[in-house]
Design a protein around this motif. Structure first.
Motif, PDB file in Angstrom:
ATOM      1  N   PRO A 235     -11.498  22.394  44.926  1.00  0.00           N
ATOM      2  CA  PRO A 235     -10.020  22.509  44.898  1.00  0.00           C
ATOM      3  C   PRO A 235      -9.302  21.189  44.635  1.00  0.00           C
ATOM      4  O   PRO A 235      -8.198  21.171  44.095  1.00  0.00           O
ATOM      5  CB  PRO A 235      -9.684  23.055  46.285  1.00  0.00           C
ATOM      6  N   LEU A 236      -9.957  20.060  44.999  1.00  0.00           N
ATOM      7  CA  LEU A 236      -9.335  18.747  44.817  1.00  0.00           C
ATOM      8  C   LEU A 236      -9.380  18.281  43.360  1.00  0.00           C
ATOM      9  O   LEU A 236      -8.681  17.338  42.992  1.00  0.00           O
ATOM     10  CB  LEU A 236     -10.042  17.706  45.700  1.00  0.00           C
ATOM     11  N   ILE A 254     -15.026  32.341  43.041  1.00  0.00           N
ATOM     12  CA  ILE A 254     -14.915  30.962  43.502  1.00  0.00           C
ATOM     13  C   ILE A 254     -13.514  30.416  43.231  1.00  0.00           C
ATOM     14  O   ILE A 254     -12.978  29.638  44.011  1.00  0.00           O
ATOM     15  CB  ILE A 254     -15.984  30.090  42.803  1.00  0.00           C
ATOM     16  N   LEU A 255     -12.920  30.838  42.112  1.00  0.00           N
ATOM     17  CA  LEU A 255     -11.575  30.397  41.758  1.00  0.00           C
ATOM     18  C   LEU A 255     -10.619  31.578  41.800  1.00  0.00           C
ATOM     19  O   LEU A 255     -10.792  32.564  41.075  1.00  0.00           O
ATOM     20  CB  LEU A 255     -11.562  29.779  40.354  1.00  0.00           C
ATOM     21  N   GLY A 256      -9.607  31.469  42.663  1.00  0.00           N
ATOM     22  CA  GLY A 256      -8.608  32.523  42.777  1.00  0.00           C
ATOM     23  C   GLY A 256      -7.335  32.181  42.029  1.00  0.00           C
ATOM     24  O   GLY A 256      -7.126  31.041  41.599  1.00  0.00           O
ATOM     25  N   LYS A 257      -6.473  33.168  41.905  1.00  0.00           N
ATOM     26  CA  LYS A 257      -5.225  32.990  41.163  1.00  0.00           C
ATOM     27  C   LYS A 257      -4.362  31.896  41.780  1.00  0.00           C
ATOM     28  O   LYS A 257      -3.789  31.064  41.070  1.00  0.00           O
ATOM     29  CB  LYS A 257      -4.464  34.302  41.125  1.00  0.00           C
ATOM     30  N   GLY A 258      -4.266  31.873  43.104  1.00  0.00           N
ATOM     31  CA  GLY A 258      -3.409  30.893  43.775  1.00  0.00           C
ATOM     32  C   GLY A 258      -3.858  29.470  43.516  1.00  0.00           C
ATOM     33  O   GLY A 258      -3.033  28.581  43.251  1.00  0.00           O
ATOM     34  N   LEU A 259      -5.165  29.214  43.578  1.00  0.00           N
ATOM     35  CA  LEU A 259      -5.697  27.866  43.364  1.00  0.00           C
ATOM     36  C   LEU A 259      -5.415  27.392  41.934  1.00  0.00           C
ATOM     37  O   LEU A 259      -4.971  26.254  41.710  1.00  0.00           O
ATOM     38  CB  LEU A 259      -7.200  27.849  43.644  1.00  0.00           C
ATOM     39  N   VAL A 260      -5.606  28.276  40.963  1.00  0.00           N
ATOM     40  CA  VAL A 260      -5.389  27.900  39.561  1.00  0.00           C
ATOM     41  C   VAL A 260      -3.903  27.708  39.297  1.00  0.00           C
ATOM     42  O   VAL A 260      -3.491  26.784  38.579  1.00  0.00           O
ATOM     43  CB  VAL A 260      -5.976  28.962  38.613  1.00  0.00           C
ATOM     44  N   GLU A 261      -3.073  28.567  39.901  1.00  0.00           N
ATOM     45  CA  GLU A 261      -1.621  28.446  39.722  1.00  0.00           C
ATOM     46  C   GLU A 261      -1.128  27.112  40.254  1.00  0.00           C
ATOM     47  O   GLU A 261      -0.296  26.441  39.615  1.00  0.00           O
ATOM     48  CB  GLU A 261      -0.926  29.600  40.440  1.00  0.00           C
ATOM     49  N   LYS A 266       0.528  21.211  39.068  1.00  0.00           N
ATOM     50  CA  LYS A 266       0.232  19.774  39.146  1.00  0.00           C
ATOM     51  C   LYS A 266       0.023  19.186  37.747  1.00  0.00           C
ATOM     52  O   LYS A 266       0.318  18.019  37.505  1.00  0.00           O
ATOM     53  CB  LYS A 266      -1.028  19.548  39.989  1.00  0.00           C
ATOM     54  N   ARG A 267      -0.448  19.981  36.826  1.00  0.00           N
ATOM     55  CA  ARG A 267      -0.710  19.535  35.464  1.00  0.00           C
ATOM     56  C   ARG A 267       0.546  19.582  34.596  1.00  0.00           C
ATOM     57  O   ARG A 267       0.486  19.259  33.412  1.00  0.00           O
ATOM     58  CB  ARG A 267      -1.796  20.413  34.824  1.00  0.00           C
TER      59      ARG A 267
END
Length: 415
Positions: A235-236, A254-261, A266-267
């Motif tokens: 996540p970091l 492993i990767l959920g919608k919230g983490l990618v959003e 940040k990008r």
């Protein structure tokens, strides 16, 4: 002299047999040297890969049994353990076979390029061992030029046919310059290793490899000047990723919608190219709904691969035409070699007759004989000696009604 190929491959033998008949690089030199020391074998080379082992020989009497005996002794196997899996090719069939192998037409993945490099290794090892003569040496040179022409003149190697390669090719369509991008690879298995290799070869700026077992991630990352992290640290680092490729055995995403959003924010909405090669999926399907995310699954890539395989099959048809032409060229060269020995023998015979007549003429001159008479006698004697055998053979041909020989003689002597 007969050219012979004896081998096994992924279609004729299981891996349990292929691995026992393999010749690792470190023993290949000694093996091919020992093979060429066997009776009746004048030239030899050995091609050994994970999918095939093939032995190429020039033999005096097409003695396949001698090669099988040698394999049995060298690999310490009973003949009954491997002989049922063997195939053999000689002369014309061998030439076509080796051209097809080097061009990738016999490979598990149609058109794959690695086999040509492996064929060159076989050639270089045999060359260093001194086991290549005129015939096999020329055959390898023709093989390399044929494979190069197939690569140059057809599209057999231009389309990706592995999910790892397809993923990298897609990333190149999204990003103009991979050297400015960071790739995060999740997992440490064969697919991720291939992906890392392709990215590295295409000049990726930075590689981060995440895995549950940190040591595996570190070992893999070190091969490609990459950086390893534990899966818990992922996540970091998501926000750093321009490219994400995931292939694990996890039963949960492993990767959920919230983490990618969160990473997209940040990008500042710089796009992320994501490829989920896992089954079950590593990335939640809902991630696809996010703006600035390009998400592909293994099914998406498989469709690309299938299209590319069809393209390669069409290219393979063109490749076969190139191979047909080059087989004919090599056969013509071989036929020329057969007549060359006859030409050499004929010249040597004529030279011997010349020396005998000249020796007598010089002796006569030294004894004071008239030069003009000696020269006339030399021309008369030499001419008679040169035509004596052909005339005798032509008379015999006529007696035996060998009109074909008489016609051939008229053509040879331009009568």
């Amino acid at each position: 002299m007969t050219l012979l190929a004896l081998g096994i491959n992924y279609t004729t033998a299981p891996v349990s047999i292929r691995e026992r008949l393999a010749f690792p690089t470190e023993i290949l030199y000694d093996a091919v040297t020992d093979l060429c020391q066997q009776q009746h074998i004048s030239e030899a080379a050995i091609l050994s890969t994970c999918n095939r082992t093939e032995i190429y020989c020039a033999t005096q009497d097409n003695n396949i049994e001698a090669v099988i005996d040698w394999i049995s002794r060298n690999r310490q196997l009973k003949q009954t353990e491997f002989q049922p899996f063997l195939y053999a090719h000689t002369d014309n069939a061998l030439i076509r076979h080796i051209f097809r192998v080097a061009s990738g037409l016999e490979s598990m993945i149609l058109g794959e390029p690695q086999i040509l490099g492996q064929m060159k290794t076989a050639y270089q090892t045999a060359n260093q061992a001194g086991t290549l003569g005129k015939n096999l040496g020329k055959l390898f040179q023709h093989t390399f030029s044929t494979a190069k022409k197939v690569r140059t003149d057809t599209a057999i190697g231009s389309s990706s046919v592995s999910v790892a390669f397809a993923a990298v090719q897609l990333s190149k369509q999204i990003f103009d310059n991979l050297s400015e991008q960071t790739a995060v690879l999740i997992g440490a298995g064969e697919t991720i290793e291939l992906t890392a290799r392709h990215l590295h070869q295409n000049g990726i700026g930075r590689i981060i490899i995440a895995n549950r077992t940190y040591d595996k991630a570190h070992n893999l990352a070190s091969q490609f000047n990459g950086y390893a992290i534990a899966l818990s640290e992922l996540p970091l680092h998501i926000a750093e990723a321009d490219i994400i490729v995931s292939s694990t055995a996890s039963q949960l995403p492993i990767l959920g919608k919230g983490l990618v959003e969160s990473a997209i924010k940040k990008r500042k909405h710089k796009p992320i190219f994501m490829v989920d090669l896992a089954v079950p999926r590593d990335i939640e399907p809902e991630v696809e709904t996010l703006n600035d995310v390009f998400l592909y699954t293994v099914d998406d890539l498989q469709n690309i691969i299938n299209d590319n395989l069809n393209s390669r099959r069409q290219a393979a048809e063109q490749a076969e035409e190139i191979i047909d032409t080059n087989v004919e060229h090599f056969l013509a060269w071989m036929k020329a070699q057969k007549v060359q020995s006859t030409i050499v023998d004929y010249r040597q015979q004529a030279s011997q007759l010349q020396q005998e007549s000249l020796h007598k003429a010089l002796a006569s001159l030294q004894n004071g004989g008239p030069p003009e008479q000696i020269m006339r006698q030399l021309a008369h004697t030499l001419t008679n000696k040169l035509i004596h055998t052909p005339c005798t053979q032509l008379r015999k041909a006529s007696e035996n009604e060998r009109h074909d020989l008489i016609a051939a003689a008229r053509e040879i002597f331009k009568l």
